[in-house]
Design an enzyme around this catalytic site. Structure first.
Site, PDB file in Angstrom:
ATOM      1  N   ASP A  66      -1.896  10.800  -2.637  1.00  0.00           N
ATOM      2  CA  ASP A  66      -2.213   9.710  -3.568  1.00  0.00           C
ATOM      3  C   ASP A  66      -2.449  10.225  -4.974  1.00  0.00           C
ATOM      4  O   ASP A  66      -2.254   9.508  -5.949  1.00  0.00           O
ATOM      5  CB  ASP A  66      -3.423   8.928  -3.071  1.00  0.00           C
ATOM      6  CG  ASP A  66      -3.027   8.112  -1.866  1.00  0.00           C
ATOM      7  OD1 ASP A  66      -3.018   8.655  -0.756  1.00  0.00           O
ATOM      8  OD2 ASP A  66      -2.662   6.932  -2.053  1.00  0.00           O
ATOM      9  N   ALA A 124       0.989   5.080  -2.184  1.00  0.00           N
ATOM     10  CA  ALA A 124       0.944   5.334  -3.624  1.00  0.00           C
ATOM     11  C   ALA A 124       2.226   4.925  -4.376  1.00  0.00           C
ATOM     12  O   ALA A 124       2.146   4.195  -5.373  1.00  0.00           O
ATOM     13  CB  ALA A 124       0.602   6.810  -3.857  1.00  0.00           C
ATOM     14  N   ARG A 151       0.866  -1.178   0.000  1.00  0.00           N
ATOM     15  CA  ARG A 151       0.000   0.000   0.000  1.00  0.00           C
ATOM     16  C   ARG A 151       0.904   1.230   0.000  1.00  0.00           C
ATOM     17  O   ARG A 151       2.119   1.118   0.133  1.00  0.00           O
ATOM     18  CB  ARG A 151      -0.942  -0.029   1.210  1.00  0.00           C
ATOM     19  CG  ARG A 151      -0.185  -0.349   2.522  1.00  0.00           C
ATOM     20  CD  ARG A 151      -0.730   0.324   3.703  1.00  0.00           C
ATOM     21  NE  ARG A 151      -0.660   1.745   3.587  1.00  0.00           N
ATOM     22  CZ  ARG A 151       0.447   2.457   3.783  1.00  0.00           C
ATOM     23  NH1 ARG A 151       1.592   1.885   4.113  1.00  0.00           N
ATOM     24  NH2 ARG A 151       0.440   3.774   3.659  1.00  0.00           N
ATOM     25  N   GLN A 157      -3.173   2.825   9.549  1.00  0.00           N
ATOM     26  CA  GLN A 157      -1.825   2.958   8.975  1.00  0.00           C
ATOM     27  C   GLN A 157      -0.898   3.728   9.908  1.00  0.00           C
ATOM     28  O   GLN A 157       0.325   3.665   9.757  1.00  0.00           O
ATOM     29  CB  GLN A 157      -1.893   3.671   7.614  1.00  0.00           C
ATOM     30  CG  GLN A 157      -2.475   2.846   6.486  1.00  0.00           C
ATOM     31  CD  GLN A 157      -3.956   3.080   6.315  1.00  0.00           C
ATOM     32  OE1 GLN A 157      -4.665   3.384   7.275  1.00  0.00           O
ATOM     33  NE2 GLN A 157      -4.455   2.926   5.106  1.00  0.00           N
ATOM     34  N   ASN A 186      -5.515  12.532  -0.373  1.00  0.00           N
ATOM     35  CA  ASN A 186      -4.696  11.704   0.517  1.00  0.00           C
ATOM     36  C   ASN A 186      -5.657  10.978   1.449  1.00  0.00           C
ATOM     37  O   ASN A 186      -6.880  11.175   1.402  1.00  0.00           O
ATOM     38  CB  ASN A 186      -3.691  12.579   1.285  1.00  0.00           C
ATOM     39  CG  ASN A 186      -2.652  11.738   2.024  1.00  0.00           C
ATOM     40  OD1 ASN A 186      -2.055  10.832   1.436  1.00  0.00           O
ATOM     41  ND2 ASN A 186      -2.431  12.001   3.295  1.00  0.00           N
TER      42      ASN A 186
HETATM   43  O1  MRU Z   1      -4.778   3.302   1.480  1.00  0.00           O
HETATM   44  P1  MRU Z   1      -3.289   3.504   1.570  1.00  0.00           P
HETATM   45  O2  MRU Z   1      -2.708   3.015   2.844  1.00  0.00           O
HETATM   46  O3  MRU Z   1      -2.578   2.958   0.342  1.00  0.00           O
HETATM   47  O4  MRU Z   1      -3.146   5.084   1.545  1.00  0.00           O
HETATM   48  C1  MRU Z   1      -1.869   5.647   1.708  1.00  0.00           C
HETATM   49  C2  MRU Z   1      -1.877   7.122   1.822  1.00  0.00           C
HETATM   50  O5  MRU Z   1      -2.904   7.758   1.791  1.00  0.00           O
HETATM   51  C3  MRU Z   1      -0.534   7.770   1.864  1.00  0.00           C
HETATM   52  O6  MRU Z   1      -0.592   8.942   2.619  1.00  0.00           O
HETATM   53  C4  MRU Z   1      -0.139   8.142   0.429  1.00  0.00           C
HETATM   54  O7  MRU Z   1      -0.228   7.010  -0.400  1.00  0.00           O
HETATM   55  C5  MRU Z   1       1.217   8.675   0.367  1.00  0.00           C
HETATM   56  S1  MRU Z   1       2.368   7.373   0.523  1.00  0.00           S
HETATM   57  C6  MRU Z   1       3.942   7.903   0.385  1.00  0.00           C
END
Ligand code: MRU
Length: 333
Positions: A236, A51, A49, A196, A246
């Site tokens: 994202d 981005a 997970r 997260q 995000n």
């Molecule tokens: O659903 P996720 O855990 O993939 O979402 C991640 C985020 O929202 C992060 O803040 C974003 O991807 C930036 S990662 C460097």
């Protein structure tokens, strides 16, 4: 005894090993992705997970998917399968478009090897971009220094090394400042429903960066009380006008930061900027399963991302430097 520092993604030209983020922080386990289906599943269920890491994994997913057949129809199917895994993080779609662009020009016999090489290039470039984000964001943190008082940084979700091939995005300047000996403390919000924030706490502990976990709803109070010097989050998808998608909850932090005069920055590589998307209104917001809220039979809405308007963002930190959110055109390829 030195603790193993598990990589988020490694490969041997036949398969890819990724750190299973659904098991963290309770156990650190590498899982092997050997097929297109393995890669698509890992992204869909969030074993990988974040981005940038989703983008790199999807690129390797293309290489895995071409193992037996690298023809045009198979290439289209592989890309379509991976594109359907998650909608919001544009790095996924950026990586797939790049793989398609490179591979469709090539003779079939050379496509498989070229796919591995291009996926490697994407992974290597991700590391370099994030290292540069760290250096570019470092002065923002250093500017807050007042003697030995730790600088309080608030983040959201996990935009650290676990969300990337290496270094992280929002946490890259934090790691750079920590390495430079600047005293720091990070407020880590839980980030319901997937928590997260626990991943962020895990990797900050691994790096020896002081941090405190808070419930998402505590952020406003801390900002009001003057206990936050700077907010840095990841992204994202950033629209051409700077509106930024995000993890859900980011927008509320941006609003509270603005209300209390605390600078709010977004850190992301250029692969997260979607110049084809004019504004945040066009960013697709992933709606995830009701079960993630663990609420039983009650009606549930579970949007996984929100959009912070450019006007609330103090600047975007990328590998090219820091730009005002409404001045991203300078980075247009
Ligand atoms: O659903 P996720 O855990 O993939 O979402 C991640 C985020 O929202 C992060 O803040 C974003 O991807 C930036 S990662 C460097």
């Amino acid at each position: 005894m030195t603790q193993t520092r598990y990589p988020t993604l490694i490969e041997d030209g036949n398969a890819v090993l990724v750190l299973d983020q659904t098991r963290l922080p309770h156990s650190a386990e590498l899982i092997r992705l050997a097929t297109l289906e393995d890669a698509a599943h890992a992204i869909r269920v969030m074993q990988v997970r974040g981005a940038p890491l989703i983008g790199a994994t999807a690129a390797y997913g293309v290489a895995l998917g071409l193992a037996e057949d690298a023809g045009d129809a198979r290439l289209a199917y592989v890309i379509e399968t991976l594109a359907a895994t998650r909608p919001t993080a544009v790095n996924l779609h950026w990586a797939l478009a790049r793989m398609r662009r490179v591979l469709q020009e090539l003779a079939l016999a050379t496509r498989r090897e070229a796919a591995w090489n291009e996926a490697r290039a994407i992974a290597t470039e991700d590391k370099a971009a994030n290292a540069a984000i760290g250096q570019n964001g470092l002065p923002l943190i250093a500017a807050k220094r007042q003697g030995d008082r730790p600088i309080n940084i608030m983040t959201h979700c996990n935009a650290g090394r676990l969300a990337t091939v290496e270094h992280g995005t929002a946490l890259a300047p934090v790691y750079a400042a920590h390495s430079a000996g600047i005293p720091l403390h990070v407020w880590v919000s839980e980030t319901r429903p997937r928590n997260q924030g626990l991943l962020t706490a895990w990797e900050l502990a691994e790096a020896g960066v002081p941090h405190t976990l808070i419930a998402d709803n505590a952020a406003g109070l801390l900002l009001m009380q003057g206990r936050v010097d700077l907010v840095i989050v990841g992204a994202d998808r950033i629209a051409a006008n700077g509106d930024t998608a995000n993890k859900i909850g980011t927008y509320l932090k941006a609003l509270a930061a603005r209300a209390h005069g605390v600078p709010f920055y977004v850190a992301a590589p250029l692969s997260t900027i979607d110049f084809a998307c004019a504004s945040g209104a066009q960013i697709p917001i992933e709606e995830r399963a009701a079960g993630e809220l663990g609420a039983g039979e009650v009606p549930v809405a579970n949007p996984a991302f929100d959009v912070t308007p450019a006007a609330l963002i103090g600047g975007i930190i990328s590998e090219r430097g820091i730009a005002a959110a409404d001045a991203l055109a300078q980075w247009r390829p």
